[in-house]
Design a protein around this motif. Structure first.
Motif, mmCIF file in Angstrom:
data_model
loop_
_atom_site.group_PDB
_atom_site.id
_atom_site.type_symbol
_atom_site.label_atom_id
_atom_site.label_comp_id
_atom_site.label_asym_id
_atom_site.label_seq_id
_atom_site.Cartn_x
_atom_site.Cartn_y
_atom_site.Cartn_z
ATOM 1 N N VAL A 63 0.831 -1.201 0.000
ATOM 2 C CA VAL A 63 0.000 0.000 0.000
ATOM 3 C C VAL A 63 0.869 1.257 0.000
ATOM 4 O O VAL A 63 0.537 2.258 -0.657
ATOM 5 C CB VAL A 63 -0.955 -0.011 1.214
ATOM 6 N N SER A 64 1.978 1.244 0.711
ATOM 7 C CA SER A 64 2.875 2.402 0.723
ATOM 8 C C SER A 64 3.388 2.703 -0.677
ATOM 9 O O SER A 64 3.451 3.868 -1.094
ATOM 10 C CB SER A 64 4.046 2.146 1.671
ATOM 11 N N LEU A 65 3.756 1.670 -1.427
ATOM 12 C CA LEU A 65 4.221 1.874 -2.796
ATOM 13 C C LEU A 65 3.105 2.405 -3.692
ATOM 14 O O LEU A 65 3.345 3.241 -4.571
ATOM 15 C CB LEU A 65 4.772 0.561 -3.356
ATOM 16 N N LEU A 66 1.873 1.938 -3.457
ATOM 17 C CA LEU A 66 0.739 2.458 -4.226
ATOM 18 C C LEU A 66 0.467 3.922 -3.871
ATOM 19 O O LEU A 66 0.103 4.721 -4.743
ATOM 20 C CB LEU A 66 -0.508 1.607 -3.969
ATOM 21 N N CYS A 67 0.638 4.302 -2.603
ATOM 22 C CA CYS A 67 0.484 5.703 -2.212
ATOM 23 C C CYS A 67 1.500 6.583 -2.943
ATOM 24 O O CYS A 67 1.202 7.731 -3.301
ATOM 25 C CB CYS A 67 0.678 5.866 -0.702
ATOM 26 N N ALA A 68 2.673 6.052 -3.169
ATOM 27 C CA ALA A 68 3.726 6.830 -3.825
ATOM 28 C C ALA A 68 3.393 7.166 -5.268
ATOM 29 O O ALA A 68 3.964 8.105 -5.829
ATOM 30 C CB ALA A 68 5.046 6.072 -3.762
ATOM 31 N N GLY A 94 10.589 15.063 -2.839
ATOM 32 C CA GLY A 94 9.149 15.174 -2.995
ATOM 33 C C GLY A 94 8.388 14.270 -2.044
ATOM 34 O O GLY A 94 8.950 13.336 -1.464
ATOM 35 N N TRP A 95 7.089 14.549 -1.883
ATOM 36 C CA TRP A 95 6.289 13.832 -0.890
ATOM 37 C C TRP A 95 6.120 12.357 -1.227
ATOM 38 O O TRP A 95 5.941 11.525 -0.331
ATOM 39 C CB TRP A 95 4.928 14.491 -0.729
ATOM 40 N N ARG A 96 6.181 11.998 -2.494
ATOM 41 C CA ARG A 96 5.996 10.590 -2.859
ATOM 42 C C ARG A 96 7.147 9.725 -2.330
ATOM 43 O O ARG A 96 6.954 8.541 -2.025
ATOM 44 C CB ARG A 96 5.873 10.453 -4.376
ATOM 45 N N ALA A 97 8.325 10.316 -2.208
ATOM 46 C CA ALA A 97 9.466 9.569 -1.674
ATOM 47 C C ALA A 97 9.248 9.165 -0.215
ATOM 48 O O ALA A 97 9.826 8.174 0.251
ATOM 49 C CB ALA A 97 10.740 10.397 -1.804
ATOM 50 N N VAL A 98 8.425 9.921 0.510
ATOM 51 C CA VAL A 98 8.126 9.578 1.899
ATOM 52 C C VAL A 98 7.496 8.187 1.974
ATOM 53 O O VAL A 98 7.815 7.380 2.860
ATOM 54 C CB VAL A 98 7.199 10.633 2.532
ATOM 55 N N PHE A 99 6.614 7.877 1.037
ATOM 56 C CA PHE A 99 5.957 6.574 1.048
ATOM 57 C C PHE A 99 6.899 5.455 0.615
ATOM 58 O O PHE A 99 6.754 4.311 1.044
ATOM 59 C CB PHE A 99 4.715 6.613 0.155
ATOM 60 N N VAL A 100 7.867 5.783 -0.205
ATOM 61 C CA VAL A 100 8.891 4.794 -0.543
ATOM 62 C C VAL A 100 9.699 4.436 0.703
ATOM 63 O O VAL A 100 10.019 3.259 0.952
ATOM 64 C CB VAL A 100 9.802 5.320 -1.667
#
Length: 461
Positions: free
Chosen positions: A146-151, A220-226
């Motif tokens: 799910v974290s990767l999908l959030c990214a 960027g914010w997407r890296a947070v989920f990675v």
């Protein structure tokens, strides 16, 4: 498995063979300073004593919490907190990037709490049915996905839905950690271990926001989920290697949805359990009200800079951790129920003082901050003691009971925290909601249990 003789639900996993890893430390002779609960079956009519001092029967292994328990279970419990706090600095960037409003982005925070509350209700009975390891391994693996999908979420609606799912699967780590504690420890030992977990969990508000801001600023914010996905992979490997199965097949609860519902109904019929289970949620409401309202109170109301607010947030996080460690030390000598009674009274008094400072403005921001620090230092006294007493009543279905408590804690804290915003979001609104939450908690203890009037003489009955 139906019809099998059910072992004593409060025994510290006597039927298990010792497991040579992080949670298998045993001691054939009890130490004088670490109380051991008696082996009275925990039922609504004949509950287990909360602070019995009698030694364990000969040959009955006594499990003692140590640093390995703290690190392993604390890391599991910290997963939801890290998933929340590391994402906080990214909210403005998410709103701008996805072309949505601040209110819509805030749903990604509320959604995690709602998902966590529902997840605990579902995963708790599953851990009683299939054991502790399987649910947490599946849950953490799905957290990674799910974290990767959030990214790569293309819009705010999918992101909110994914955050709800993330909260749901993260709940597996918290529920199983609490159930493992009940499988291995009871009474003061359980309360002390829960307090020690704050050494690990407390790192989330201390470091996660700064780390999240650094990551979002660079990539960027997407890296947070990675990064959250990577953390999940590490946690999964640790659990796979270091978490033993603490619920042997003979003690598992067979059945499906009907069994789960019957378990929750049994818990609801135990009014003292329900009263104790509500207390962590009400004290969590005090904490979450501060978390939600403090940026507006301190930055907008009192003009603190971003750096000053971050420093203050970290200092208050230290107060949370220190308070939990004081509780862990005190519970060695004082019954959990007595600590619970004193801590709630003190919290009501201090939140009342906080409201007075907010109304009068006496001493300015520093008076408000000083009283707020004391309030937050007390917040972690009630949950571990109330949780340990509540779980001690239903050791035969510790996963279901832990899920019930955790769901109330997440749900109550999340819902009540938003009230301060409805009241204007200022210092007075924040202090008023904190005072109301602590007052209701004290009223529940005084009116729904014998604890307030009989103190240490009460044995979780």
């Amino acid at each position: 498995m139906a019809g099998m003789h059910e072992p004593d639900p409060t025994a510290d996993a006597r039927s298990d063979a010792p497991v040579p890893d992080a949670l298998s430390a045993t001691d054939a002779t009890p130490r004088s300073r670490a109380p051991v609960t008696s082996r009275v079956p925990a039922t609504p009519d004949a509950p287990a004593p909360s602070d019995a001092r009698a030694p364990a029967p000969a040959g009955d292994p006594v499990h003692r919490p140590d640093a390995r328990h703290v690190l392993l279970l604390g890391t599991m419990c910290a997963l939801p907190a890290i998933s929340t706090d590391i994402y906080l600095p990214s909210l403005p960037e998410v709103a701008q990037d996805l072309g949505t409003s601040a209110a819509a982005v805030q749903l990604t925070m509320t959604g995690m709490l709602v998902g966590g509350a529902v997840g605990q209700l579902v995963i708790g009975p599953l851990s009683d049915r299939f054991g502790r390891r399987a649910p947490v391994l599946v849950g953490v693996a799905l957290h990674v996905l799910v974290s990767l999908l959030c990214a790569v979420a293309p819009a705010i609606v999918p992101l909110v839905a994914l955050r709800v799912a993330q909260g749901f699967f993260n709940a597996s780590a918290t529920v199983v950690a609490m159930a493992v504690i009940r499988d291995r420890f009871t009474g003061a030992d359980a309360s002390r271990l829960m307090s020690r977990l704050m050494l690990v969990i407390g790192a989330a508000p201390l470091f996660a926001p700064s780390l999240g801001g650094l990551i979002a600023g660079q990539w960027g914010w997407r890296a947070v989920f990675v990064v959250l996905a990577a953390f999940g992979v590490v946690l999964w490997l640790i659990v796979l290697r270091r978490l033993p199965e603490t619920l042997p097949p003979a003690r598992r609860r067979p059945g499906g949805v009907r069994t789960a519902l019957s378990g929750y109904l049994a818990l609801l019929r135990d009014r003292h359990f329900v009263a104790l289970a509500v207390l962590p949620g009400l004290t969590m409401a005090v904490l979450m009200t501060y978390v939600v309202a403090s940026p507006f109170v301190l930055r907008v109301g009192y003009g603190l800079t971003e750096q000053q607010f971050a420093l203050l947030f970290a200092v208050n996080g230290i107060g949370l951790v220190l308070g939990a460690q004081v509780n862990a030390a005190v519970v060695r000598r004082v019954a959990p129920v007595r600590i619970l009674r004193v801590a709630l009274v003190a919290t009501v008094v201090l939140t009342g003082v906080l409201l007075g400072v907010a109304l009068t403005g006496v001493g300015g921001v520093w008076s408000l901050v000083a009283v707020l620090w004391l309030v937050l230092a007390l917040v972690n006294f009630a949950p571990p003691n109330a949780t340990a007493l509540a779980l001690g009543r239903h050791g035969a279905m510790a996963g279901t009971a832990a899920a019930f408590i955790g769901s109330l804690q997440a749900g109550t804290g999340g819902l009540v925290a938003n009230v301060s915003g409805l009241l204007g979001g200022g210092a007075v609104a924040m202090a008023a909601v904190m005072l109301a939450s602590s007052t209701v908690a004290l009223a529940v203890l005084a009116l729904a249990t014998p604890a307030f009037w009989r103190g240490g003489a009460w044995q979780a009955s």
